[in-house]
Write a protein that holds these residues in place. Structure first.
Motif, PDB file in Angstrom:
ATOM      1  N   LEU A 223       0.849   2.276   0.271  1.00  6.65           N
ATOM      2  CA  LEU A 223       2.111   1.739   0.089  1.00  6.65           C
ATOM      3  C   LEU A 223       2.329   0.774  -0.544  1.00  6.65           C
ATOM      4  O   LEU A 223       3.063   0.597  -1.696  1.00  6.65           O
ATOM      5  N   LEU A 224       1.189  -0.149  -0.633  1.00 10.64           N
ATOM      6  CA  LEU A 224       1.404  -1.715  -1.405  1.00 10.64           C
ATOM      7  C   LEU A 224       1.122  -1.308  -2.765  1.00 10.64           C
ATOM      8  O   LEU A 224       1.762  -1.961  -3.687  1.00 10.64           O
ATOM      9  N   LYS A 225       0.325  -0.236  -3.064  1.00  5.86           N
ATOM     10  CA  LYS A 225       0.269   0.065  -4.735  1.00  5.86           C
ATOM     11  C   LYS A 225       1.702   0.668  -5.121  1.00  5.86           C
ATOM     12  O   LYS A 225       1.955   0.547  -6.205  1.00  5.86           O
ATOM     13  N   LYS A 226       2.305   1.239  -4.338  1.00  9.15           N
ATOM     14  CA  LYS A 226       3.774   1.657  -4.890  1.00  9.15           C
ATOM     15  C   LYS A 226       4.581   0.531  -5.125  1.00  9.15           C
ATOM     16  O   LYS A 226       5.540   0.613  -6.008  1.00  9.15           O
TER      17      LYS A 226
ATOM     18  N   LYS B  74       2.128   5.583   6.567  1.00  9.02           N
ATOM     19  CA  LYS B  74       1.361   6.645   6.820  1.00  9.02           C
ATOM     20  C   LYS B  74       1.585   7.730   5.950  1.00  9.02           C
ATOM     21  O   LYS B  74       0.950   8.660   5.460  1.00  9.02           O
ATOM     22  N   LEU B  75       2.967   7.856   5.531  1.00 11.83           N
ATOM     23  CA  LEU B  75       3.530   8.973   4.835  1.00 11.83           C
ATOM     24  C   LEU B  75       2.810   8.820   3.291  1.00 11.83           C
ATOM     25  O   LEU B  75       2.469   9.652   2.530  1.00 11.83           O
ATOM     26  N   TYR B  76       2.495   7.516   2.846  1.00  8.47           N
ATOM     27  CA  TYR B  76       1.825   7.274   1.463  1.00  8.47           C
ATOM     28  C   TYR B  76       0.380   7.658   1.838  1.00  8.47           C
ATOM     29  O   TYR B  76      -0.437   7.394   0.554  1.00  8.47           O
ATOM     30  N   GLY B  77      -0.389   7.607   2.993  1.00 14.85           N
ATOM     31  CA  GLY B  77      -1.710   7.698   2.927  1.00 14.85           C
ATOM     32  C   GLY B  77      -2.355   6.345   3.506  1.00 14.85           C
ATOM     33  O   GLY B  77      -3.774   6.218   3.446  1.00 14.85           O
ATOM     34  N   GLY B  78      -1.468   5.371   3.989  1.00 19.91           N
ATOM     35  CA  GLY B  78      -1.993   4.118   4.441  1.00 19.91           C
ATOM     36  C   GLY B  78      -1.356   2.911   3.723  1.00 19.91           C
ATOM     37  O   GLY B  78      -0.768   3.209   2.922  1.00 19.91           O
ATOM     38  N   ARG B  79      -1.817   1.878   4.434  1.00 20.33           N
ATOM     39  CA  ARG B  79      -1.277   0.510   4.044  1.00 20.33           C
ATOM     40  C   ARG B  79      -1.463   0.414   2.410  1.00 20.33           C
ATOM     41  O   ARG B  79      -0.502  -0.137   1.745  1.00 20.33           O
TER      42      ARG B  79
END
Length: 679
Positions: free
Chosen positions: A537-540, A529-534
């Motif tokens: 996060l997976l892109k990171k 959620k801190l990243y804006g969604g699943r």
């Protein structure tokens, strides 16, 4: 099927100070036993064995959990001929390829003394057999390592009594290891034995002092002896000798040890895709059962008792040592929860005993507390046992008391408790001013708080559980949305300005922001959620694997071996060579993408793990890296110790059995498998 034929106990031992291929030792030892033996090729430093060495300085009683921790309670045995030497200059040539080293037996040919040395382990000692090629001027030397030693040979008992006191930097009050060596009758001279050092020695049967040893004159061409150790007394050492060897011969003890080392690895069986996988898997299974070491003994009344290093007293109950929880919580204890439940139950009782005796739960015990790594990840060890039903209520209550203490109170001794605990409670994070490695301290504390909440919940302490579940969100206080990393903060709430995502040290432990920003195993959904969604996060995580393994030194003063090893492994910024990165490829599966986890895990298992002497990509650390490979091969991973589930990856073996039961991770359709579906 014999598992021992596939085990290379030297796996990972081809390591040096600047580059670790495991930093392991080839230990001849029973599972979790108090005493181990290893060949000593050098006494210069903690790297005392190397598989390529062509010389030997003897066979060492060892407890060393890591070269970074060093050894304690050491005695070295060596056969010598003619003019025996005390110092390290006594070395003898040997041919490594001719040596036999298995978990239950070692056979070495000392070329200088023209003798064959054999040893097999018991629970607290072992059996020794030496055969010289003739009867001329043979000696059995018992040699010093460091610090104060004493030796007394009693001819009427055919027994050597030895005390050593070396325990490194451990917090160990009045530590002594008592060793008895009982020889076959008539093999050792009564009046020709030499004691002392190379510079000062005499012909007698007893000596005491710093760095002294004893040469025992062999009357013929053979030595047969039983060895036992104790941290309590000579009387207890003799009782340990009786328990381990009474009515047994060398070959009987060896046969018993071989049976034990067949039983333990067979708790997880695989049909391998090839011989390399079989040898690697079995070698890793051997490493899985070496640590932690039992540190208790059974007295003549049948009671379990132990030396307590915090006080020097002998106390009732069990104790375990030689374990760094910062490393081992990730894989070792979840593995024991599957296949070594009774041992795990007893270990937890021992860890809680430490808290009752010294006021703090252990952090990195190695006879005494070392406090080597940050934070208190024993929280996860205790929590995982609790949720899996491996702790009784009394132990859970006592464990919770210790966990609550270190979660809120700074210790006056940096080796105990959570570093920066009081600042963390006040601010919701550990500030830069309070302690180095503040990012890791904060994230580990948040996870530890979640573990506290779980145990409190199990005990029906709902108010405590509610408070600590809230505290478990504190990791969010360091998240920087602009960069997508966890960043250190000052007391005033501002981020450190000179941020570099590849800078190692200073604010991070054995890594940079890349390796340490995703250490939120208890709440990956909250992190997403801190990243804006699943997907974000997976892109990171995609970016993490795509970023070259570059690094800069920010806090260590020089390049440390973990930096070198990450670059050598070359999986982007995923330093699978070190424990903080263990869960990174499994984040995909945790978030639902099993295929991407499977890609990276298979690639890592194939490219940087093997059964060879250089078989690990970095420090193996008490079974933790070996078990990363084991879990990855069978198709599951304990992403969050303390949860009754495993994330799934593709099974790499043809088939798997756990405790004799067929288990096929590939038959499950979701991304997670419940603990109860495996055992």
């Amino acid at each position: 099927m014999s598992y021992s034929q596939y085990v290379n106990i030297k796996q990972g031992s081809a390591s040096v100070h600047r580059f670790s291929n495991g930093n392991t030792l080839p230990l001849i030892q029973r599972p979790f036993a108090m005493c181990a033996f290893a060949a000593q090729t050098s006494s210069k430093d903690s790297w005392f064995f190397h598989p390529d060495a062509k010389s030997l300085e003897g066979v060492r009683i060892t407890h060393q959990p890591s070269p970074w921790i060093a050894d304690y309670g050491t005695v070295v045995f060596m056969p010598q001929k003619r003019n025996p030497i005390f110092s390290e200059n006594r070395w003898s040539g040997y041919r490594p390829k001719e040596a036999t080293m298995t978990p239950s037996y070692m056979k070495l040919n000392f070329l200088k003394s023209r003798s064959v040395f054999e040893i097999t382990p018991t629970e607290r000692g072992g059996a020794v057999r030496v055969q010289f090629d003739d009867c001329e001027d043979n000696w059995f030397s018992v040699l010093p390592f460091r610090d104060y030693c004493s030796y007394e040979y009693k001819p009427e008992e055919n027994t050597l009594y030895a005390i050593v006191t070396n325990c490194g930097d451990d917090k160990a009050v009045n530590f002594k290891m008592y060793t008895v060596v009982r020889f076959a009758e008539g093999q050792i001279s009564a009046d020709e034995n030499v004691v002392g050092t190379d510079k000062c020695h005499s012909v007698t049967n007893n000596v005491a002092g710093d760095m002294v040893g004893i040469h025992l004159k062999v009357k013929g061409d053979r030595v047969d002896a039983f060895v036992a150790t104790s941290y309590i007394s000579f009387d207890q050492a003799k009782e340990n000798l009786r328990q381990d060897t009474e009515g047994k011969c060398f070959d009987c003890i060896r046969e018993d040890a071989e049976k034990i080392w067949e039983e333990y690895p067979s708790r997880v069986e695989i049909e391998a895709v090839d011989e390399k996988q079989m040898k690697t898997f079995c070698s890793c299974m051997y490493r899985a059962f070496l640590y932690p070491h039992k540190c208790y003994e059974i007295n003549v009344k049948g009671e379990k008792v132990h030396y307590a290093p915090s006080s020097g007293k002998i106390l009732p109950g069990v104790r375990y040592t030689d374990n760094g929880f910062w490393d081992t919580y990730r894989t070792c204890y979840p593995f024991y929860a599957l296949v070594a439940k009774e041992e795990y139950r007893e270990m937890c009782r021992g860890f809680v005993n430490d808290y009752l005796e010294c006021g703090w739960l252990p952090r990195w015990p190695s006879i005494g507390e070392r406090g080597c790594m940050p934070s208190t990840l024993i929280d996860a060890v205790l929590c995982d046992a609790a949720v899996k039903g491996l702790m009784d209520k009394e132990t859970m209550e006592q464990a919770l008391g210790g966990m609550l203490k270190h979660a809120n109170v700074n210790s006056s001794d940096d080796d105990y408790g959570r570093s920066g605990a009081e600042s963390y409670v006040k601010l919701g994070y550990v500030p830069i001013e309070a302690h180095r490695e503040s990012v890791n301290l904060t994230l580990d504390a948040a996870y530890g708080d979640w573990c506290i909440a779980k145990i409190a919940e199990l005990l029906g302490k709902d108010d405590i559980a509610k408070e600590y579940y809230l505290r478990a969100d504190n990791y969010k206080n360091l998240f920087d949305k602009e960069t997508g990393f966890m960043r250190p903060k000052f007391r005033d709430g501002s981020f450190r300005p000179d941020f570099c995502p590849i800078a190692w040290g200073r604010d991070y432990t054995e890594g940079s922001a890349w390796q340490n920003s995703f250490a939120v195993p208890h709440d990956m959904e909250g992190l997403a959620k801190l990243y804006g969604g699943r997907e974000e996060l997976l892109k990171k995580i995609d970016e993490l694997f795509a970023t070259p393994p570059a690094y800069e030194n920010a806090g260590y003063g020089c390049e440390i071996h973990e930096m070198t090893e990450m670059a050598a492994a070359d999986f982007g910024q995923c330093a699978i060579s070190n424990q903080p990165s263990f869960h990174l490829p499994y984040i995909y599966s945790e978030m639902g993408d099993v295929e991407k986890t499977s890609y990276w895990v298979e690639k890592m298992c194939n490219e940087v793990f093997s059964f060879e002497d250089d078989g690990f990509p970095g420090d193996e650390d008490n079974g933790s890296m070996a078990l990363w490979y084991v879990f990855s091969t069978i198709g599951i991973y304990p992403f969050c110790p303390g949860k009754n589930e495993f994330v799934r990856t593709k099974k790499l073996a043809k088939s798997v059995k756990i405790l004799g039961k067929e288990f096929d991770a590939d038959k499950f359709t979701g991304n997670k498998i419940a603990y109860g579906e495996i055992v």
